[in-house]
Design an enzyme around this catalytic site. Structure first.
Site, PDB file in Angstrom:
ATOM      1  N   ASP A 112       0.969  -1.065  -0.041  1.00 21.73           N
ATOM      2  CA  ASP A 112      -0.024  -0.030  -0.053  1.00 21.73           C
ATOM      3  C   ASP A 112       0.993   1.282  -0.179  1.00 21.73           C
ATOM      4  OD1 ASP A 112      -1.673   1.964   0.655  1.00 21.73           O
ATOM      5  OD2 ASP A 112      -2.434   1.283   2.517  1.00 21.73           O
TER       6      ASP A 112
ATOM      7  N   GLY B  19      -9.587   3.708  -5.785  1.00 21.64           N
ATOM      8  CA  GLY B  19      -8.287   3.087  -5.999  1.00 21.64           C
ATOM      9  C   GLY B  19      -7.292   3.938  -5.178  1.00 21.64           C
ATOM     10  N   VAL B  20      -5.985   3.943  -5.466  1.00 16.00           N
ATOM     11  CA  VAL B  20      -5.129   4.634  -4.960  1.00 16.00           C
ATOM     12  C   VAL B  20      -5.442   5.910  -4.565  1.00 16.00           C
ATOM     13  CG1 VAL B  20      -3.758   5.307  -6.791  1.00 16.00           C
ATOM     14  CG2 VAL B  20      -2.495   4.627  -4.753  1.00 16.00           C
ATOM     15  N   ASP B  21      -6.235   6.771  -5.296  1.00  9.18           N
ATOM     16  CA  ASP B  21      -6.323   8.215  -4.993  1.00  9.18           C
ATOM     17  C   ASP B  21      -7.204   8.074  -3.749  1.00  9.18           C
ATOM     18  OD1 ASP B  21      -6.954  10.895  -5.344  1.00  9.18           O
ATOM     19  OD2 ASP B  21      -8.161  10.782  -7.110  1.00  9.18           O
TER      20      ASP B  21
ATOM     21  N   THR C 215      -3.356   2.085 -14.673  1.00 14.89           N
ATOM     22  CA  THR C 215      -3.800   0.577 -14.942  1.00 14.89           C
ATOM     23  C   THR C 215      -4.842   0.184 -14.222  1.00 14.89           C
ATOM     24  OG1 THR C 215      -2.245  -0.112 -13.247  1.00 14.89           O
ATOM     25  CG2 THR C 215      -1.122   0.396 -15.038  1.00 14.89           C
TER      26      THR C 215
END
Ligand code: APR
Length: 176
Positions: A9, A31-33, A117
């Site tokens: 992470d 997601g990562v945001d 991705t």
């Protein structure tokens, strides 16, 4: 510059700047945001709101607030529409501008997620080849950046990174 590939992470990375896979609004998402906004706290959203957006292929810098990383580079990757709508150029630009910003601010360590991705559906191998080629090209004598970590959320993505690392660098990758 030392490059490593790690599964995990990105919000836990203890480096000068983590890169976010943002969208043009800079107002957060999934997601990562989403993970970065949750870990940084509400001040990050306020900082992003005051910037007022960012075009595809560009980057913006904010503090990391409650993150271990003091800075976040928000990179807006392209949405994949088949590859003929400037997607590779935009993705290259995200990585290149992230490295340029890190140089300008004298960061010595930076961590990247696999931009575009996930929800943006960029094919992972193609995106990885872009990420690692730009990293290789940015590894110039006199650079202030000495540690670059590619943080993959799952083992399958990390395996693709390792494979393409061997292709691009003609060497085995380090594992963080
Ligand atoms: N740490 C590292 N990588 C992560 C994390 C995390 N905490 N969470 C997700 N990922 C991985 C995904 O598995 C994927 O490999 O990051 C990669 C990028 O996926 P997304 O976060 O979906 O980013 P992207 O494809 O660039 O889409 C951006 O998604 O959430 C929205 O606001 C964001 O609209 C924007 C879009």
């Amino acid at each position: 510059m030392e490059f490593s590939i790690r599964i995990g992470d990105i919000t836990t990375e203890d480096c000068d700047a983590i890169v976010n896979a943002a969208n043009e609004t800079l107002l957060g998402g999934g997601g990562v945001d989403g993970a970065i906004h949750r870990a940084a706290g509400p001040a990050l959203l306020e900082a992003c709101r005051s910037i007022g957006g960012c075009p595809v292929g560009s980057v913006r810098l904010t503090p990391g607030f409650e993150l271990p990383a003091p800075w976040v580079i928000h990179a807006v990757g392209p949405i994949w529409h088949g590859g003929a709508q400037g997607e590779p150029e935009h993705l290259r630009s995200c990585y290149l501008r992230s490295f340029n910003l890190a140089e300008r601010y004298n960061f010595d360590s930076i961590a990247f997620p696999a931009i575009s991705t996930g929800m943006f559906r960029y094919p992972v191998s193609d995106a990885t080849r872009i990420a690692l080629s730009i990293a290789r090209d940015c590894d110039q004598p006199g650079s202030c950046i000495d540690t670059v970590t590619f943080v993959c959320f799952d083992a399958a993505t990390a395996e693709i990174y390792r494979e393409i690392y061997r292709e691009v660098f003609d060497a085995d990758p380090a594992q963080a």
